[in-house]
Design an enzyme around this catalytic site. Structure first.
Site, PDB file in Angstrom:
ATOM      1  N   LEU A  37      17.042   8.158  -6.129  1.00 25.68           N
ATOM      2  CA  LEU A  37      16.552   8.157  -4.742  1.00 25.68           C
ATOM      3  C   LEU A  37      17.743   8.043  -3.799  1.00 25.68           C
ATOM      4  O   LEU A  37      18.404   7.010  -3.775  1.00 25.68           O
ATOM      5  CB  LEU A  37      15.628   6.941  -4.561  1.00 25.68           C
ATOM      6  CG  LEU A  37      14.991   6.754  -3.189  1.00 25.68           C
ATOM      7  CD1 LEU A  37      13.803   7.700  -3.008  1.00 25.68           C
ATOM      8  CD2 LEU A  37      14.517   5.306  -3.014  1.00 25.68           C
ATOM      9  N   HIS A  38      18.047   9.094  -3.071  1.00 27.58           N
ATOM     10  CA  HIS A  38      19.148   8.969  -2.102  1.00 27.58           C
ATOM     11  C   HIS A  38      19.151  10.030  -1.010  1.00 27.58           C
ATOM     12  O   HIS A  38      20.079  10.075  -0.206  1.00 27.58           O
ATOM     13  CB  HIS A  38      20.514   8.999  -2.816  1.00 27.58           C
ATOM     14  CG  HIS A  38      20.732  10.254  -3.597  1.00 27.58           C
ATOM     15  ND1 HIS A  38      20.456  10.340  -4.928  1.00 27.58           N
ATOM     16  CD2 HIS A  38      21.168  11.467  -3.226  1.00 27.58           C
ATOM     17  CE1 HIS A  38      20.726  11.553  -5.355  1.00 27.58           C
ATOM     18  NE2 HIS A  38      21.154  12.265  -4.333  1.00 27.58           N
ATOM     19  N   ARG A  39      18.135  10.913  -0.980  1.00 25.24           N
ATOM     20  CA  ARG A  39      18.120  11.913   0.103  1.00 25.24           C
ATOM     21  C   ARG A  39      18.028  11.207   1.447  1.00 25.24           C
ATOM     22  O   ARG A  39      17.279  10.229   1.596  1.00 25.24           O
ATOM     23  CB  ARG A  39      16.904  12.840  -0.023  1.00 25.24           C
ATOM     24  CG  ARG A  39      16.995  13.873  -1.092  1.00 25.24           C
ATOM     25  CD  ARG A  39      17.544  15.213  -0.611  1.00 25.24           C
ATOM     26  NE  ARG A  39      18.971  15.341  -0.858  1.00 25.24           N
ATOM     27  CZ  ARG A  39      19.542  15.440  -2.054  1.00 25.24           C
ATOM     28  NH1 ARG A  39      18.828  15.409  -3.155  1.00 25.24           N
ATOM     29  NH2 ARG A  39      20.848  15.547  -2.164  1.00 25.24           N
ATOM     30  N   ASP A  66      14.396  12.388  -5.969  1.00 19.09           N
ATOM     31  CA  ASP A  66      14.548  13.274  -4.822  1.00 19.09           C
ATOM     32  C   ASP A  66      15.836  14.083  -4.949  1.00 19.09           C
ATOM     33  O   ASP A  66      16.283  14.717  -4.005  1.00 19.09           O
ATOM     34  CB  ASP A  66      14.479  12.501  -3.488  1.00 19.09           C
ATOM     35  CG  ASP A  66      15.574  11.455  -3.321  1.00 19.09           C
ATOM     36  OD1 ASP A  66      16.482  11.385  -4.173  1.00 19.09           O
ATOM     37  OD2 ASP A  66      15.529  10.718  -2.324  1.00 19.09           O
TER      38      ASP A  66
END
Ligand code: UDP
Length: 355
Positions: free
Chosen positions: A204-206, A279
């Site tokens: 998760l890092h967008r 993501d």
């Protein structure tokens, strides 16, 4: 030929690990690391584990807005290309480093090769989408991973030559599978004998998911409510936002947080996961190739084939949709969408055709 390859972020190190060693067997490659990902866990680990060459030039450019960062990279790459006088410049994917390298090459009339061309999420709010569209239209040689991506390039009437080569990240996945399975077993043992199939793995890092407290809270609600334990190797961007928004304690209490993992450890944990929640771009296809159902925490994807094949579901941050996806059994068929593990050989042959 002298080829300058510009990389800067985590997946680009993986891609360089596939292509650079082959390119160097017959050519003079100069690898330039812009510094976009400067953390060793997101860069050096891929040199150590996967045999990507140590970059010859490090520009140490990171931070700032996308525009400012890209501008600084352009300013640094222009004199470097002048000095190196390459016969071709090679860029991967869709990052600021891709755009900066692509634009300087195009302005200097150096043949530009874009590996992983033709991907589209059709979401112009994503910085990556702008980067990939712009570079595709500047490139002389476009090397899409799939026929779907090639068809998109033809539809957009790009000026350069198009050649489908397969997916270079999948070359690495195939090559490292035995070592990854071993690393995965060691990881599970080190986490108190976690059983294969008893957890979901997450990335998760967008920016769209972690840069506001509302979206990051919704992501945590999903991960903690989905009904299966979640392992989350925390990207530095996400770690910073969790702290900034006061969500770090909750995340630590309700999820199994890990540092960013080496490629082998990550792929090993993926191989035994019941599902991949992500993501990321590249991780969606790595899950597909590993035969692990993917639940994508976005409402668009550029890897549409995985959706059509029934192995990937877009849920954005909707918990109910994620639960439904987790409860769905994937189809038995899993066609070979991303090539035969020899994409890098085709990349090198295509680059040679420019010489
Ligand atoms: N990856 C890794 N360790 C991790 C998370 C991901 O080695 O803890 C690898 C993953 O296998 C894939 C790449 O990093 O090859 C994807 O990077 P990222 O998610 O940063 O890129 P994106 O696809 O989002 O641009």
């Amino acid at each position: 030929m002298r080829i300058v390859t510009v990389i800067g972020n985590r997946p680009q190190f993986v891609k360089a690990a596939a292509v650079s060693p082959l390119l160097r067997e017959r050519h003079d490659e100069v690898l330039v690391h812009t510094g976009q990902h400067h953390d060793d866990a997101l860069s050096q680990v891929f040199v150590d584990q996967l045999g990507a060459p140590q970059p010859e030039h490090q520009l140490h450019i990171h931070g700032g807005t996308n525009t400012a960062q890209t501008g600084r990279m352009i300013a640094a790459l222009e004199p470097l290309f002048d000095e190196l006088q390459p016969d071709a410049v090679l860029v991967y994917g869709d990052t600021n480093s891709t755009l900066a390298g692509g634009l300087v090459a195009a302005q200097q009339r150096i043949p530009l090769v874009h590996v992983e061309a033709g991907l589209r999420s059709f979401d112009r709010a994503m910085p990556e989408e702008l980067n990939r569209v712009l570079v595709d239209h500047a490139a002389d040689l476009l090397l899409p991973p799939t026929e779907v991506a090639a068809a998109q390039l033809r539809k957009e009437s790009v000026a350069g030559r198009i050649e489908v080569v397969g997916d270079v990240m999948i070359d690495v996945a195939h090559r490292t599978r035995p070592a990854a399975l071993e690393a995965g077993k060691r990881m599970l043992a080190s986490m108190g004998g976690l059983t294969p199939g008893s957890y979901a793995l997450c990335t998760l890092h967008r920016a769209g998911n972690v840069d506001t407290p509302e979206r990051l809270t919704a992501a945590l609600d999903l991960l903690t409510g989905i009904g299966v334990p979640v392992l989350l190797p925390v990207h530095p961007r996400t770690e910073a936002r969790l702290k900034e928004f006061g969500l770090a304690d909750r995340a630590a209490a309700e999820l199994t947080l890990l540092p960013p993992l080496g490629y082998l450890e990550f792929s090993g944990l993926l191989a035994s996961a019941t599902a991949m929640l992500t993501d990321s771009g590249g991780v969606q296809k790595e899950a597909y190739v590993a035969g692990v159902p993917c639940i994508t925490l976005r409402d668009t994807t550029e890897w549409t084939e995985t959706i059509t094949a029934g192995w990937n579901t877009l849920v954005d941050l909707n918990l109910q949709a994620a639960k439904a996806a987790l409860a769905t059994t994937p189809p038995t068929a899993r066609p070979d969408l991303y090539g035969d593990g020899h994409a890098a050989e085709r990349v090198v042959a295509a680059v040679e055709s420019l010489g």
